[in-house]
Write an enzyme that holds these catalytic residues in place. Structure first.
Site, PDB file in Angstrom:
ATOM      1  N   SER A 131     -10.181   5.673  -4.370  1.00  0.00           N
ATOM      2  CA  SER A 131     -11.114   6.792  -4.518  1.00  0.00           C
ATOM      3  C   SER A 131     -10.681   7.797  -5.576  1.00  0.00           C
ATOM      4  CB  SER A 131     -11.290   7.486  -3.172  1.00  0.00           C
ATOM      5  OG  SER A 131     -10.041   7.934  -2.659  1.00  0.00           O
TER       6      SER A 131
ATOM      7  N   ARG B 237     -10.634  10.238   2.071  1.00  0.00           N
ATOM      8  CA  ARG B 237     -10.538  10.933   3.359  1.00  0.00           C
ATOM      9  C   ARG B 237     -11.732  11.854   3.556  1.00  0.00           C
ATOM     10  NH1 ARG B 237      -3.884  11.159   3.314  1.00  0.00           N
ATOM     11  NH2 ARG B 237      -3.724   8.895   3.103  1.00  0.00           N
TER      12      ARG B 237
ATOM     13  N   GLU C 141       7.343  -6.571   1.171  1.00  0.00           N
ATOM     14  CA  GLU C 141       6.131  -6.528   2.007  1.00  0.00           C
ATOM     15  C   GLU C 141       5.188  -7.686   1.653  1.00  0.00           C
ATOM     16  OE1 GLU C 141       5.264  -4.626   4.492  1.00  0.00           O
ATOM     17  OE2 GLU C 141       6.527  -2.844   4.404  1.00  0.00           O
TER      18      GLU C 141
ATOM     19  N   TYR D   5     -15.065   1.084  -6.643  1.00  0.00           N
ATOM     20  CA  TYR D   5     -16.314   1.783  -6.315  1.00  0.00           C
ATOM     21  C   TYR D   5     -17.330   1.634  -7.443  1.00  0.00           C
ATOM     22  CZ  TYR D   5     -13.539   3.588  -2.492  1.00  0.00           C
ATOM     23  OH  TYR D   5     -12.751   3.677  -1.371  1.00  0.00           O
TER      24      TYR D   5
ATOM     25  N   LYS E 151      -2.222  -1.550  -3.785  1.00  0.00           N
ATOM     26  CA  LYS E 151      -3.078  -0.363  -3.741  1.00  0.00           C
ATOM     27  C   LYS E 151      -2.240   0.886  -3.803  1.00  0.00           C
ATOM     28  CE  LYS E 151      -6.016   1.934  -0.446  1.00  0.00           C
ATOM     29  NZ  LYS E 151      -6.598   1.910   0.854  1.00  0.00           N
TER      30      LYS E 151
ATOM     31  N   ARG F 266       1.027   9.779   5.698  1.00  0.00           N
ATOM     32  CA  ARG F 266       1.239   8.430   6.236  1.00  0.00           C
ATOM     33  C   ARG F 266       2.549   7.843   5.735  1.00  0.00           C
ATOM     34  NH1 ARG F 266      -3.783   8.002   8.142  1.00  0.00           N
ATOM     35  NH2 ARG F 266      -5.645   8.110   6.822  1.00  0.00           N
TER      36      ARG F 266
ATOM     37  N   LYS G 283       0.862  -1.185   0.000  1.00  0.00           N
ATOM     38  CA  LYS G 283       0.000   0.000   0.000  1.00  0.00           C
ATOM     39  C   LYS G 283       0.896   1.232   0.000  1.00  0.00           C
ATOM     40  CE  LYS G 283      -3.624   2.350   2.592  1.00  0.00           C
ATOM     41  NZ  LYS G 283      -4.574   2.255   3.705  1.00  0.00           N
TER      42      LYS G 283
HETATM   43  C1  PBG Z   1      -7.082   3.207   5.652  1.00  0.00           C
HETATM   44  C2  PBG Z   1      -7.574   3.181   4.251  1.00  0.00           C
HETATM   45  C3  PBG Z   1      -7.456   4.192   3.312  1.00  0.00           C
HETATM   46  C4  PBG Z   1      -8.047   3.732   2.151  1.00  0.00           C
HETATM   47  C5  PBG Z   1      -8.543   2.469   2.414  1.00  0.00           C
HETATM   48  N1  PBG Z   1      -8.220   2.127   3.715  1.00  0.00           N
HETATM   49  C6  PBG Z   1      -6.978   5.567   3.454  1.00  0.00           C
HETATM   50  C7  PBG Z   1      -5.585   5.913   3.639  1.00  0.00           C
HETATM   51  O1  PBG Z   1      -4.684   5.084   3.728  1.00  0.00           O
HETATM   52  O2  PBG Z   1      -5.389   7.119   3.759  1.00  0.00           O
HETATM   53  C8  PBG Z   1      -8.121   4.502   0.887  1.00  0.00           C
HETATM   54  C9  PBG Z   1      -9.104   4.010  -0.087  1.00  0.00           C
HETATM   55  C10 PBG Z   1      -9.406   4.884  -1.225  1.00  0.00           C
HETATM   56  O3  PBG Z   1      -8.773   5.928  -1.462  1.00  0.00           O
HETATM   57  O4  PBG Z   1     -10.346   4.529  -1.939  1.00  0.00           O
HETATM   58  N2  PBG Z   1      -7.986   2.620   6.521  1.00  0.00           N
END
Ligand code: PBG
Length: 292
Positions: free
Chosen positions: A243, A175, A202, A282, A217, A186, A165
Site C-alpha cells: 500500500s 491499515r 524463512e 494495487y 513483501k 508487529r 515479510k
Molecule cells: C496482514 C497483512 C498486511 C498487509 C497484507 N496482509 C498488513 C500488516 O502486516 O500490517 C499489508 C499490505 C499492504 O500494505 O498493502 N494481514
C-alpha cells in the site's frame, strides 16, 4: 481488493486514491472488470464491522463472514476464469489488530494462532478460494495449513506463503484500508528490515513445509531479497508491492510531480527484473489495461 461489511456503497480509501472498500455488489463488478482487463488473479481482504471484531478474530472463519461470503460470490461469478486468492490472517478480524491471538501477557501466541489459521484456510477453501495466503508470519503456519487443507479434502488448494515479510512502515495505508485497530507494531513476528539472511531462512522453512509459492513483501525496498529468493526457490516467487509503495507514486502523480503511469510501470518492471514471477499490485487492473 477489499470487501467491507456494513457499507451501502463503495468507500474510497483516502491514502490509496483509486482503491476502494467494496460492497458485495461493487466487488463483483470490479472483479469482473479486472479479469476482463487481463489480471492473473485477485487477492481478497475482508473488512468486518467493528461489532464483528473480537479477540480471536472469529469472523474470519465464520462461513457467513465478509471474506468467505465474497469468495463464494466471486467463485459463482467468475468460476475458474481467474485465480481467487484469500488473505489468510486474523488482523482484519481481531479487535486488538494483531495477526494472531494473544496470551495472558498480551503477546501473540504462535501455536494458538496457527490453529486459527488452519480453520481460516479451510473455510476459505470451502468458500471457493483457489489459493490461501497466510500473511501472519507465524512459525509452522504453512505445514499446519497444508495438513488441515488435505484432511478437509482440499489437497488441490494452493498455499501462497508470505515467506519474507518485513516489519515495514510501508503498510500504513493498508491499515487505513482495513480500518485496523492495531496500536504498537508487529516486530515480534515480522522481520527486521536489515536482516536478509533471516529472510532466506524463512523462505527455506516455508519451502520445506510445502509452500507452493513464496512471497517477499514489501517489494521495492527489498529487490535484493526477491533476487536472492528467486535464486534458491524451487517454486514461483511472488512479490507484493504494498500500500505505501502505491500511495507514494499515486500521491506524487496527483501533484504532477511524476508521471504516474510510467512510474507505476517502471516500478513493476523493476520487481519483475529482480526475479518475481508474480507481482501483487494495487495497479493490477489498470496495468493490465496499459499492457494490453
Ligand atoms: C496482514 C497483512 C498486511 C498487509 C497484507 N496482509 C498488513 C500488516 O502486516 O500490517 C499489508 C499490505 C499492504 O500494505 O498493502 N494481514
Amino acid at each position: 481488493m477489499f470487501v467491507a461489511d456494513g457499507i451501502d456503497e463503495p468507500r474510497p480509501i483516502a491514502s490509496m486514491p483509486g482503491v476502494y472498500q467494496h460492497t458485495r455488489d461493487s466487488l463483483r463488478a470490479a472483479a469482473a472488470e479486472a479479469v476482463a482487463a487481463g489480471v492473473g488473479g485477485l487477492m481478497l481482504f475482508g473488512v468486518p464491522t467493528e461489532a464483528d471484531k473480537d479477540s480471536t478474530g472469529s469472523a474470519g472463519a465464520a462461513p457467513d463472514g465478509v471474506l468467505n461470503t465474497a469468495l463464494r460470490d466471486l467463485a459463482a461469478e467468475l468460476g475458474d476464469s481467474t485465480v481467487l486468492m484469500a488473505d489468510t490472517c486474523l488482523d482484519e478480524f481481531t479487535d486488538h489488530g494483531h495477526c494472531g491471538v494473544l496470551d495472558e501477557r498480551g503477546r501473540v501466541d504462535n501455536d494458538a494462532t496457527v490453529k486459527c489459521y488452519v480453520e481460516l484456510a479451510v473455510a476459505q477453501a470451502a468458500s471457493g478460494a483457489h489459493v490461501v495466503s497466510p500473511s501472519g508470519m507465524m512459525d509452522g503456519q504453512v505445514a499446519a495449513i497444508r495438513d488441515g487443507l488435505d484432511a478437509a479434502g482440499h489437497s488441490d488448494v494452493v498455499i501462497l506463503a508470505y515467506a519474507a515479510k518485513f516489519a515495514s512502515a510501508f503498510y500504513g495505508p493498508f491499515r487505513d484500508a482495513v480500518a485496523s485497530t492495531l496500536s504498537g507494531d508487529r516486530r515480534t513476528y515480522q522481520q527486521e528490515p536489515g536482516n536478509s539472511r533471516e529472510a532466506l531462512r524463512e523462505v527455506a522453512l516455508d519451502l520445506a513445509e510445502g509452500a507452493d509459492i513464496v512471497m517477499v513483501k514489501p517489494a521495492m525496498g527489498y529487490l535484493d531479497v526477491i533476487a536472492a529468493t528467486a535464486a534458491v526457490s524451487s517454486v514461483p516467487v511472488a512479490a507484493y508491492q504494498v500500500s505505501g509503495e502505491y500511495a507514494m507514486i499515486a500521491a506524487a502523480a496527483a501533484n504532477d510531480w511524476i508521471d504516474g503511469r510510467s512510474a507505476a510501470l517502471e516500478s513493476l518492471i523493476g520487481i519483475r527484473r529482480a526475479g518475481a514471477d508474480i507481482v501483487l499490485s494495487y495497479w493490477a487492473a489498470e496495468a493490465a489495461g496499459w499492457l494490453a
